[in-house]
Write an enzyme that holds these catalytic residues in place. Structure first.
Site, PDB file in Angstrom:
ATOM      1  CE1 TYR A 106     -44.396  18.139  44.989  1.00  0.00           C
ATOM      2  CE2 TYR A 106     -43.307  20.050  45.331  1.00  0.00           C
ATOM      3  CZ  TYR A 106     -44.517  19.220  44.426  1.00  0.00           C
ATOM      4  OH  TYR A 106     -45.064  19.699  43.567  1.00  0.00           O
ATOM      5  CG  ASP A 154     -53.930  27.324  35.455  1.00  0.00           C
ATOM      6  OD1 ASP A 154     -53.779  27.551  36.801  1.00  0.00           O
ATOM      7  OD2 ASP A 154     -52.722  27.158  35.304  1.00  0.00           O
ATOM      8  CD  GLU A 196     -56.369  17.461  27.438  1.00  0.00           C
ATOM      9  OE1 GLU A 196     -56.741  17.975  27.669  1.00  0.00           O
ATOM     10  OE2 GLU A 196     -55.158  16.983  26.963  1.00  0.00           O
ATOM     11  NE  ARG A 207     -48.703  18.978  36.939  1.00  0.00           N
ATOM     12  CZ  ARG A 207     -48.923  20.197  37.189  1.00  0.00           C
ATOM     13  NH1 ARG A 207     -49.894  20.572  37.017  1.00  0.00           N
ATOM     14  NH2 ARG A 207     -48.350  20.526  38.315  1.00  0.00           N
TER      15      ARG A 207
HETATM   16  P1  FAD Z   1     -54.111  22.502  32.988  1.00  0.00           P
HETATM   17  O1  FAD Z   1     -53.992  21.625  33.991  1.00  0.00           O
HETATM   18  O2  FAD Z   1     -53.455  23.147  32.689  1.00  0.00           O
HETATM   19  O3  FAD Z   1     -55.021  21.735  32.208  1.00  0.00           O
HETATM   20  C1  FAD Z   1     -55.624  22.172  30.610  1.00  0.00           C
HETATM   21  C2  FAD Z   1     -55.827  21.128  30.101  1.00  0.00           C
HETATM   22  O4  FAD Z   1     -57.002  21.757  28.878  1.00  0.00           O
HETATM   23  C3  FAD Z   1     -55.067  20.820  29.197  1.00  0.00           C
HETATM   24  O5  FAD Z   1     -54.520  18.971  29.671  1.00  0.00           O
HETATM   25  C4  FAD Z   1     -54.678  20.901  28.493  1.00  0.00           C
HETATM   26  O6  FAD Z   1     -54.228  19.304  27.151  1.00  0.00           O
HETATM   27  C5  FAD Z   1     -56.167  21.038  27.758  1.00  0.00           C
HETATM   28  N1  FAD Z   1     -56.323  21.468  26.284  1.00  0.00           N
HETATM   29  C6  FAD Z   1     -56.013  22.950  25.985  1.00  0.00           C
HETATM   30  N2  FAD Z   1     -56.362  23.369  25.397  1.00  0.00           N
HETATM   31  C7  FAD Z   1     -57.418  22.798  24.613  1.00  0.00           C
HETATM   32  C8  FAD Z   1     -58.365  23.020  23.550  1.00  0.00           C
HETATM   33  N3  FAD Z   1     -57.843  23.870  22.898  1.00  0.00           N
HETATM   34  N4  FAD Z   1     -58.623  22.137  23.739  1.00  0.00           N
HETATM   35  C9  FAD Z   1     -58.821  20.556  24.507  1.00  0.00           C
HETATM   36  N5  FAD Z   1     -57.953  20.497  25.322  1.00  0.00           N
HETATM   37  C10 FAD Z   1     -57.424  21.697  25.518  1.00  0.00           C
HETATM   38  N6  FAD Z   1     -50.887  23.685  41.945  1.00  0.00           N
HETATM   39  C11 FAD Z   1     -50.891  23.285  42.903  1.00  0.00           C
HETATM   40  O7  FAD Z   1     -51.253  23.634  43.303  1.00  0.00           O
HETATM   41  N7  FAD Z   1     -49.585  22.846  43.554  1.00  0.00           N
HETATM   42  C12 FAD Z   1     -48.382  23.223  42.751  1.00  0.00           C
HETATM   43  O8  FAD Z   1     -47.233  22.223  43.778  1.00  0.00           O
HETATM   44  C13 FAD Z   1     -48.435  23.725  41.910  1.00  0.00           C
HETATM   45  N8  FAD Z   1     -46.758  23.579  41.478  1.00  0.00           N
HETATM   46  C14 FAD Z   1     -46.968  23.622  40.452  1.00  0.00           C
HETATM   47  C15 FAD Z   1     -45.395  24.118  39.672  1.00  0.00           C
HETATM   48  C16 FAD Z   1     -45.242  24.621  38.543  1.00  0.00           C
HETATM   49  C17 FAD Z   1     -43.675  25.011  37.894  1.00  0.00           C
HETATM   50  C18 FAD Z   1     -46.166  25.579  37.525  1.00  0.00           C
HETATM   51  C19 FAD Z   1     -46.225  25.786  36.057  1.00  0.00           C
HETATM   52  C20 FAD Z   1     -47.540  25.202  37.941  1.00  0.00           C
HETATM   53  C21 FAD Z   1     -47.767  24.355  38.951  1.00  0.00           C
HETATM   54  N9  FAD Z   1     -49.214  24.433  39.814  1.00  0.00           N
HETATM   55  C22 FAD Z   1     -48.806  23.745  40.883  1.00  0.00           C
HETATM   56  C23 FAD Z   1     -50.344  24.968  38.975  1.00  0.00           C
HETATM   57  C24 FAD Z   1     -51.133  24.362  37.940  1.00  0.00           C
HETATM   58  O9  FAD Z   1     -50.564  23.198  37.531  1.00  0.00           O
HETATM   59  C25 FAD Z   1     -52.039  24.386  37.195  1.00  0.00           C
HETATM   60  O10 FAD Z   1     -52.391  26.004  38.718  1.00  0.00           O
HETATM   61  C26 FAD Z   1     -53.308  23.671  37.358  1.00  0.00           C
HETATM   62  O11 FAD Z   1     -52.744  22.680  37.247  1.00  0.00           O
HETATM   63  C27 FAD Z   1     -54.548  24.259  36.201  1.00  0.00           C
HETATM   64  O12 FAD Z   1     -55.878  23.625  36.130  1.00  0.00           O
HETATM   65  P2  FAD Z   1     -56.495  23.482  35.110  1.00  0.00           P
HETATM   66  O13 FAD Z   1     -57.505  22.355  34.819  1.00  0.00           O
HETATM   67  O14 FAD Z   1     -56.838  24.857  34.906  1.00  0.00           O
HETATM   68  O15 FAD Z   1     -55.718  23.734  33.597  1.00  0.00           O
END
Ligand code: FAD
Length: 399
Positions: free
Chosen positions: A213, A292, A35, A109
């Site tokens: 919520y 994502d 991370e 979160r």
């Molecule tokens: P992330 O949670 O973004 O995690 C990615 C991680 O990778 C981060 O910790 C980052 O620091 C790390 N990283 C990035 N690049 C590197 C690198 N080069 N080297 C090492 N580490 C790196 N979803 C829901 O299900 N319910 C909700 O109510 C909801 N509300 C939302 C509200 C908003 C305003 C937004 C913008 C999004 C919301 N989402 C919600 C969507 C949700 O936040 C994301 O879909 C989710 O966090 C994706 O998880 P992830 O693990 O793919 O990415």
């Protein structure tokens, strides 16, 4: 085929990366999480976990900890932007949990990440991936601090601006939704006009909507306000500063509860809301995408994190059952169509939530009477049951 245990490197310690590490550990596969941040925290943001996500986390043994940090909303309510009239309501609470075999939770979160990180162990902070290259039958990962590691499998769980994604697929430009959003956490005591602070509520009006919520012990609500910004997003960055006056002016004339919420936020930044276009593939060799990084979506179904959790348990289950490349093929096959359907549905919802008063809004309100059908196909999906149905004779993943 008997073989050496897989070494798995997960890039990104967000919701997806941490859930995957935990799900792999449960299946006897140890993974290292890299991370980039020096600490796992996110200020001022919450997440709604629906049953398709919470059910997975409960099965990973996190039920009691999640319950202790989460609010259970009472209802899902759609309201008129100005008068506050209840247009449609759908029960959540215990009825929802019984119906969907999993709770609906509003959680900060930072609490969710703390619970996940505490359970999955091997998270290396301050490790930002900067380079990736083939090395023998595996991969060499290079980090900003000059260090390097090797692994048989690399999982890009590095979010919407993924570094790993460019290594796997051609990346089409993200599609601007014509909307931007800002959010906040507001104590209920600062919202004297808010009816039903324990509910998930959408306030829908011309050119915008506001969703909120309860989270944690229910004394705070998380909101997301979304506004039409039809011009192309001008800034190079996905975020830009807004003044409190701009935020309040955008909701001028709305119900006092909406105006109180917007005025009370201390976060003065808005996000351009983009939807990712489908990738031509989700894995190349042993490098695979999750969350994502693979399928960022608009937030209108509250599914980004929940779909990421579904991805994580699916990938873990596939890796535990099949040889590496078959596992990654199967994972992509199981997840691509499902996440695309949720992405599309969230995109359609964006326009419907912002209709001005009139016949189209009235037709939408009648259609919302069937919101239970939307919840049904999204929230009842059991990613673990789907991925554990045998596709071929079970065997643990090996190189
Ligand atoms: P992330 O949670 O973004 O995690 C990615 C991680 O990778 C981060 O910790 C980052 O620091 C790390 N990283 C990035 N690049 C590197 C690198 N080069 N080297 C090492 N580490 C790196 N979803 C829901 O299900 N319910 C909700 O109510 C909801 N509300 C939302 C509200 C908003 C305003 C937004 C913008 C999004 C919301 N989402 C919600 C969507 C949700 O936040 C994301 O879909 C989710 O966090 C994706 O998880 P992830 O693990 O793919 O990415």
């Amino acid at each position: 085929m008997a073989g050496q245990a897989l070494s798995v490197a997960i890039v990104g310690g967000g919701i997806g990366g941490l859930t995957l590490a935990l799900a792999l550990r449960e299946r006897g596969i140890e993974a290292r999480v890299y991370e980039r941040s020096s600490e796992l925290r996110e200020i001022g943001a919450a997440v709604a976990l629906s049953a398709n996500g919470s059910r997975v986390l409960e099965r990973l043994g996190l039920g009691a900890e999640l319950a202790a940090c989460s609010a259970v909303p009472t209802e899902l309510v759609y309201r008129h932007w100005r008068g506050g009239r209840r247009l449609v309501a759908y029960p959540i609470g215990a009825a929802y949990e019984e119906r969907f075999a999993g709770p609906y939770y509003g959680i900060h979160r930072a609490d969710l990440q703390r619970i996940l990180a505490g359970a999955c162990g091997n998270v290396q902070l301050g490790r930002q991936l900067t380079g990736l290259a083939s090395a023998g039958s595996g991969y060499r990962l290079e980090f900003a601090d000059g260090s390097a590691e090797t692994a048989d499998v690399v999982v890009g769980a590095d979010g919407v601006h993924s570094t790993v994604r460019g290594w796997v697929a051609e990346v089409p430009p993200a599609r601007y939704s014509g909307t931007s959003g800002f959010r906040g956490l507001v104590p209920v005591e600062q919202l004297p006009s808010l009816p039903d602070p324990g509910a998930i509520q959408f306030w829908m009006g011309p050119g915008g909507h506001l969703l909120h919520y309860p989270i944690g012990d229910g004394s705070v609500v998380n909101f997301l306000a979304v506004l039409d910004e039809p011009a192309a997003w001008a800034s190079d960055s996905w975020t830009e500063e807004i003044t409190p006056h701009q935020a309040e002016a955008a909701f001028d004339g709305w119900h006092p509860a909406v105006r109180e919420m917007v005025a009370a936020t201390t976060l003065h930044q808005r996000w351009a809301l983009f939807g990712a276009q489908p990738l031509n593939r989700w894995h190349r060799g042993g490098v695979v995408l999750l969350g994502d990084a693979a399928h960022a979506m608009l937030p209108h179904h509250g599914q980004g994190a929940n779909q990421t959790i579904e991805d994580a348990v699916t990938l873990a289950e596939c890796l535990a059952r099949q040889t590496l490349l078959s596992a990654l093929d199967r994972y992509e096959k199981l997840r691509r169509g499902r996440t695309r359907a949720v992405q599309r549905s969230s995109w359609v919802a964006s326009g419907l939530l912002h209709l001005p008063d009139g016949p189209a809004a009235e037709a939408r309100d009648r259609a919302l009477e069937r919101i239970g059908g939307t919840l049904e196909w999204i929230h009842s999906h059991d990613a673990l049951a789907v991925s554990s149905a045998p596709a071929s004779p079970p065997r643990a993943a090996t190189r």
